[in-house]
Design an enzyme around this catalytic site. Sequence first.
Site, PDB file in Angstrom:
ATOM      1  N   GLU A 215      12.644  42.138 -55.552  1.00 17.24           N
ATOM      2  CA  GLU A 215      11.836  43.375 -55.568  1.00 17.24           C
ATOM      3  C   GLU A 215      12.183  44.311 -54.409  1.00 17.24           C
ATOM      4  O   GLU A 215      11.313  44.778 -53.690  1.00 17.24           O
ATOM      5  CB  GLU A 215      10.336  43.045 -55.592  1.00 17.24           C
ATOM      6  CG  GLU A 215       9.927  42.369 -56.892  1.00 17.24           C
ATOM      7  CD  GLU A 215       8.467  42.571 -57.260  1.00 17.24           C
ATOM      8  OE1 GLU A 215       7.848  43.513 -56.769  1.00 17.24           O
ATOM      9  OE2 GLU A 215       7.966  41.770 -58.053  1.00 17.24           O
TER      10      GLU A 215
HETATM   11  C1  LIG Z   1      15.229  34.523 -57.517  1.00 19.20           C
HETATM   12  C2  LIG Z   1      15.426  35.905 -57.988  1.00 19.20           C
HETATM   13  C3  LIG Z   1      14.619  36.428 -58.997  1.00 19.20           C
HETATM   14  C4  LIG Z   1      14.847  37.696 -59.492  1.00 19.20           C
HETATM   15  N1  LIG Z   1      14.130  38.154 -60.568  1.00 19.20           N
HETATM   16  C5  LIG Z   1      14.523  39.300 -61.198  1.00 19.20           C
HETATM   17  C6  LIG Z   1      13.947  39.691 -62.444  1.00 19.20           C
HETATM   18  O1  LIG Z   1      13.054  39.040 -62.966  1.00 19.20           O
HETATM   19  N2  LIG Z   1      14.415  40.813 -63.030  1.00 19.20           N
HETATM   20  C7  LIG Z   1      15.405  41.569 -62.495  1.00 19.20           C
HETATM   21  O2  LIG Z   1      15.808  42.540 -63.100  1.00 19.20           O
HETATM   22  N3  LIG Z   1      15.955  41.238 -61.297  1.00 19.20           N
HETATM   23  C8  LIG Z   1      15.550  40.119 -60.649  1.00 19.20           C
HETATM   24  N4  LIG Z   1      16.127  39.761 -59.445  1.00 19.20           N
HETATM   25  C9  LIG Z   1      17.092  40.638 -58.844  1.00 19.20           C
HETATM   26  C10 LIG Z   1      16.686  41.200 -57.505  1.00 19.20           C
HETATM   27  O3  LIG Z   1      15.776  42.226 -57.653  1.00 19.20           O
HETATM   28  C11 LIG Z   1      17.994  41.608 -56.839  1.00 19.20           C
HETATM   29  O4  LIG Z   1      18.573  40.410 -56.390  1.00 19.20           O
HETATM   30  C12 LIG Z   1      17.835  42.547 -55.722  1.00 19.20           C
HETATM   31  O5  LIG Z   1      17.503  43.794 -56.227  1.00 19.20           O
HETATM   32  C13 LIG Z   1      19.075  42.668 -54.853  1.00 19.20           C
HETATM   33  O6  LIG Z   1      20.254  42.783 -55.586  1.00 19.20           O
HETATM   34  P1  LIG Z   1      21.504  41.843 -55.243  1.00 19.20           P
HETATM   35  O7  LIG Z   1      21.018  40.449 -55.162  1.00 19.20           O
HETATM   36  O8  LIG Z   1      22.582  42.131 -56.212  1.00 19.20           O
HETATM   37  O9  LIG Z   1      21.945  42.269 -53.799  1.00 19.20           O
HETATM   38  P2  LIG Z   1      22.897  43.488 -53.393  1.00 19.20           P
HETATM   39  O10 LIG Z   1      22.459  44.731 -54.058  1.00 19.20           O
HETATM   40  O11 LIG Z   1      24.315  43.082 -53.562  1.00 19.20           O
HETATM   41  O12 LIG Z   1      22.553  43.646 -51.856  1.00 19.20           O
HETATM   42  C14 LIG Z   1      23.133  42.811 -50.861  1.00 19.20           C
HETATM   43  C15 LIG Z   1      22.608  43.244 -49.499  1.00 19.20           C
HETATM   44  O13 LIG Z   1      22.941  44.608 -49.253  1.00 19.20           O
HETATM   45  C16 LIG Z   1      21.780  45.312 -48.861  1.00 19.20           C
HETATM   46  N5  LIG Z   1      21.875  46.692 -49.340  1.00 19.20           N
HETATM   47  C17 LIG Z   1      22.214  47.149 -50.560  1.00 19.20           C
HETATM   48  N6  LIG Z   1      22.174  48.479 -50.570  1.00 19.20           N
HETATM   49  C18 LIG Z   1      21.790  48.894 -49.341  1.00 19.20           C
HETATM   50  C19 LIG Z   1      21.553  50.148 -48.736  1.00 19.20           C
HETATM   51  N7  LIG Z   1      21.719  51.285 -49.365  1.00 19.20           N
HETATM   52  N8  LIG Z   1      21.168  50.169 -47.454  1.00 19.20           N
HETATM   53  C20 LIG Z   1      20.996  49.012 -46.752  1.00 19.20           C
HETATM   54  N9  LIG Z   1      21.205  47.804 -47.284  1.00 19.20           N
HETATM   55  C21 LIG Z   1      21.597  47.746 -48.557  1.00 19.20           C
HETATM   56  C22 LIG Z   1      20.624  44.582 -49.525  1.00 19.20           C
HETATM   57  O14 LIG Z   1      19.429  44.798 -48.805  1.00 19.20           O
HETATM   58  C23 LIG Z   1      21.095  43.144 -49.413  1.00 19.20           C
HETATM   59  O15 LIG Z   1      20.749  42.645 -48.161  1.00 19.20           O
HETATM   60  C24 LIG Z   1      15.877  38.491 -58.928  1.00 19.20           C
HETATM   61  C25 LIG Z   1      16.658  37.988 -57.888  1.00 19.20           C
HETATM   62  C26 LIG Z   1      16.450  36.712 -57.426  1.00 19.20           C
HETATM   63  C27 LIG Z   1      17.341  36.196 -56.336  1.00 19.20           C
END
Ligand SMILES: Cc1cc2nc3c(=O)[nH]c(=O)nc-3n(C[C@H](O)[C@H](O)[C@H](O)COP(=O)(O)OP(=O)(O)OC[C@H]3O[C@@H](n4cnc5c(N)ncnc54)[C@H](O)[C@@H]3O)c2cc1C
Length: 824
Positions: A501
């Site tokens: 989230e």
């Molecule tokens: C257990 C779990 C349950 C989930 N459940 C759902 C679900 O039900 N439905 C759904 O759709 N999604 C779900 N998600 C997805 C979740 O919302 C995403 O994992 C999250 O949005 C981050 O995306 P990412 O993991 O690809 O990280 P990335 O986007 O690759 O980010 C990696 C890092 O970069 C940082 N970052 C990225 N952009 C910026 C920026 N502009 N400035 C500073 N820092 C930045 C992030 O903070 C993070 O630390 C779930 C994820 C997990 C792990």
Amino acid sequence: MSVILTLLAALIASGACAYHRTGLRTWAIATGVTTLVVGLLAGAPVTMVILLIIEAAIAVPLLMPAFRRRQISAPLLKIFAKVTPKLSDTEQTALEAGTVGFEGELFSGKPDWHQLLSQPKPELSVEEQAFLDGPVEELCSMIDDWQITHELADLPPPVWEFIKKNKFFGMIIPKQYGGLQFSALAHSAVLQKLATMSATVASTVAVPNSLGPAELLLHYGSEEQKNHYLPRLAVGEEIPCFALTGPYAGSDATSLTDYGIVCKQVVDGVETLGVKLTFDKRYITLAPVATVVGLAFRMYDPEHLLGDKEDLGITLALLPRSTPGLEIGRRHFPLNIPFQNGPVHGKNVFAPLTTLIGGPHMAGHGWRMLVECLSVGRAISLPSNATGGVRMAVAATGAYARMRKQFGLSIARFEGVEEALARIGGLTYATAALSRATAAAVDRGEKPAVPSAIAKYHATEWGRIIAGDCMDVHGGKGVQLGPKNYAGRAWQGVPIAITVEGANIMTRSLMIFGQGAIRCHPYVLKEMQSLSIPDYGDRLKAFDRALFGHIGFGFSNAVRAFTLGITGSAIGDAAGDAYTRRYYRKLNRYSAALALCADVFMGVLGGKLKFKEKLSARLGDVLSYLYIASAMLKRYEDTGRPEADRPLLAWAFHECVWRMQMALDGAIRNFPVRPVGWLLRVLVFPFGRREVPPSDRLGRRVAALITAPGEARDRLTEWTYLTPTANNTVGRMCALLPEVIAAEPVERKFQKAQKSGQFVSHGYDAQLLEAVKAGAITESEAALLKRVRDASFEFISVDDFDPKELRAAVVRGEPVAKGLADAA
Ligand SMILES: Cc1cc2nc3c(=O)[nH]c(=O)nc-3n(C[C@H](O)[C@H](O)[C@H](O)COP(=O)(O)OP(=O)(O)OC[C@H]3O[C@@H](n4cnc5c(N)ncnc54)[C@H](O)[C@@H]3O)c2cc1C
């Protein structure tokens, strides 16, 4: 001397007007009259005349609106239009969704505390309390987290059944559709209590009540969709999930590559208009068991079957699990917290247009729909789960530290441990107040976009700190996993809360201040919005109004920040009682400092500030700590200003103010235009950094509060499952705590006798007998010591396993690899 006196009088009059935010006319009159009177009385006519000319030169053009607009605002409007970055559609949508609550006051530099304190005290209804005392209590008594996390990697069937039957999935669904229609506070309380027993159960319950099919249907669903799905979702006949994230769309969810092409297909012999969907989603909570999948995709209409537009934009649909081509069922394994979570795929999956949430006319509105609903879910789920976790850490660590003895003392007595206990207690007080304030905002009808980001970020970050402290205090007991370990899984699961989230780094660096500055600032959004007014005359008028309001606001904040800085926040309006008045005044000071810095940063860096994430993160921290400290003060008032809570409030407040100061200092120190940084330093920190973190003495009082039963500890562990049932080690440990404490003076007498070398026997029980015989302790005291020692043995014990038990393949009953089989 008379010249200085006249100058000083004019300056003070101007400063007083700026401090109190009077209008320009009042400023002109007050400053003019003061200059005149003091100039004449002091005998400095030349200075007086010069000053009056300067004052008139400022006031007269500014008080002539037509002249002011033509000569000042018009050229500035031109420059402003050039330097203001154009908001992307995504940013525009994010800004328009959501409301501004008390955080707007904090950004104003002059918070109206009455507004905060007159908000109704958030309370559970009788029905909601009964649900907590009934079904929630019963569900907690059914939870065996080791069975869930290690043996089944799932909730056992009776737990699933209980959750569905008792409508845990229908907390946000109105009663007319068969749901519980709970307040946000009740929703939060339920999640908190479940989280004290199992992060897996809490996450499972949180998701259907958060952003997902139910929430989206409630706001945008057609009547037919609502009538079909909501009653079934309320009783768990349908299990929902919502799929947004994919390999290429994580934090930047709008970059999703999943698409749907509008087309016709024959379904059951009828030609049907729909979309052919190709998607690759991952991390989707509840997907493996979901019966209905909310799906976000970009919709295209190349054959113009729906209209002129080809790229319709992000669209949301609800696909039944039985949809041909939907690949679902595989699982991810999130850090040993095995709530159902997995990928969802599909290639050329046909979905009729009736599956679009809200129907075909909502095609392309998906992002707005998500963002509008996001703040509400984000305000509750993660903050509540984290708050439940930290409340349990208070209960468990407080009791364990008191009971566990080393070097002949309860480990809670060691200063090193005390430091960790103080952090646990103080930060839990802050987290609980934050979580409650944000839920209350939702119940007041707000869509708290900025507070929800603050709550999500800080509750989970503090959850991470507290989980670490809890593990440290438990030592090996926290490390050795097994049924007896109540701390390890919560610690393992912390990064999940940090990531979902809105991953925390992004939430802090981009969202809190980025959204807060524009949303909460009284003039910036108005200035930006004025640019889009088509008529030049109206545009100029709107810009002029906002601009001059803004300039006055900036001056006022500079004067307020400096005045409150040099007086050590000792003056000014404040709310509260004799104990908390100084706290409100401190917040007044930092509110003015934040407003000043925000203006200067935005003014000097313009659109570049968006990319200076380290600066905006720090300003976001200041806003966050102001919000959290206000939430704590409100909680203190709502609970009747309890004296017992003062050490907790004081610890958490000083921690927040100290962090606020460090964040501001960091932002000013790293401001790229150095002379501006120097000026800000003088205005914000005229005597340097004077705030200090909570003292050791205060920490000791907090540690004492959480290691003994009492009203402050009870409030801190509100909505914690502490019934001493067989499945609840912490509950039983807390139940033993009064006896542990009662045994302490006896233990000291016994230890004195031990040290005197008078015992000849070796075992504890035998020595107790000898101590009784020697008259060192009484028989009943010996019985108390024995009872406590025997009872607490369970709590300091850890599990051990037959090596075979730990092999996943053996547990599954499958043949193990040859080498392992031989070893077995
Ligand atoms: C257990 C779990 C349950 C989930 N459940 C759902 C679900 O039900 N439905 C759904 O759709 N999604 C779900 N998600 C997805 C979740 O919302 C995403 O994992 C999250 O949005 C981050 O995306 P990412 O993991 O690809 O990280 P990335 O986007 O690759 O980010 C990696 C890092 O970069 C940082 N970052 C990225 N952009 C910026 C920026 N502009 N400035 C500073 N820092 C930045 C992030 O903070 C993070 O630390 C779930 C994820 C997990 C792990």
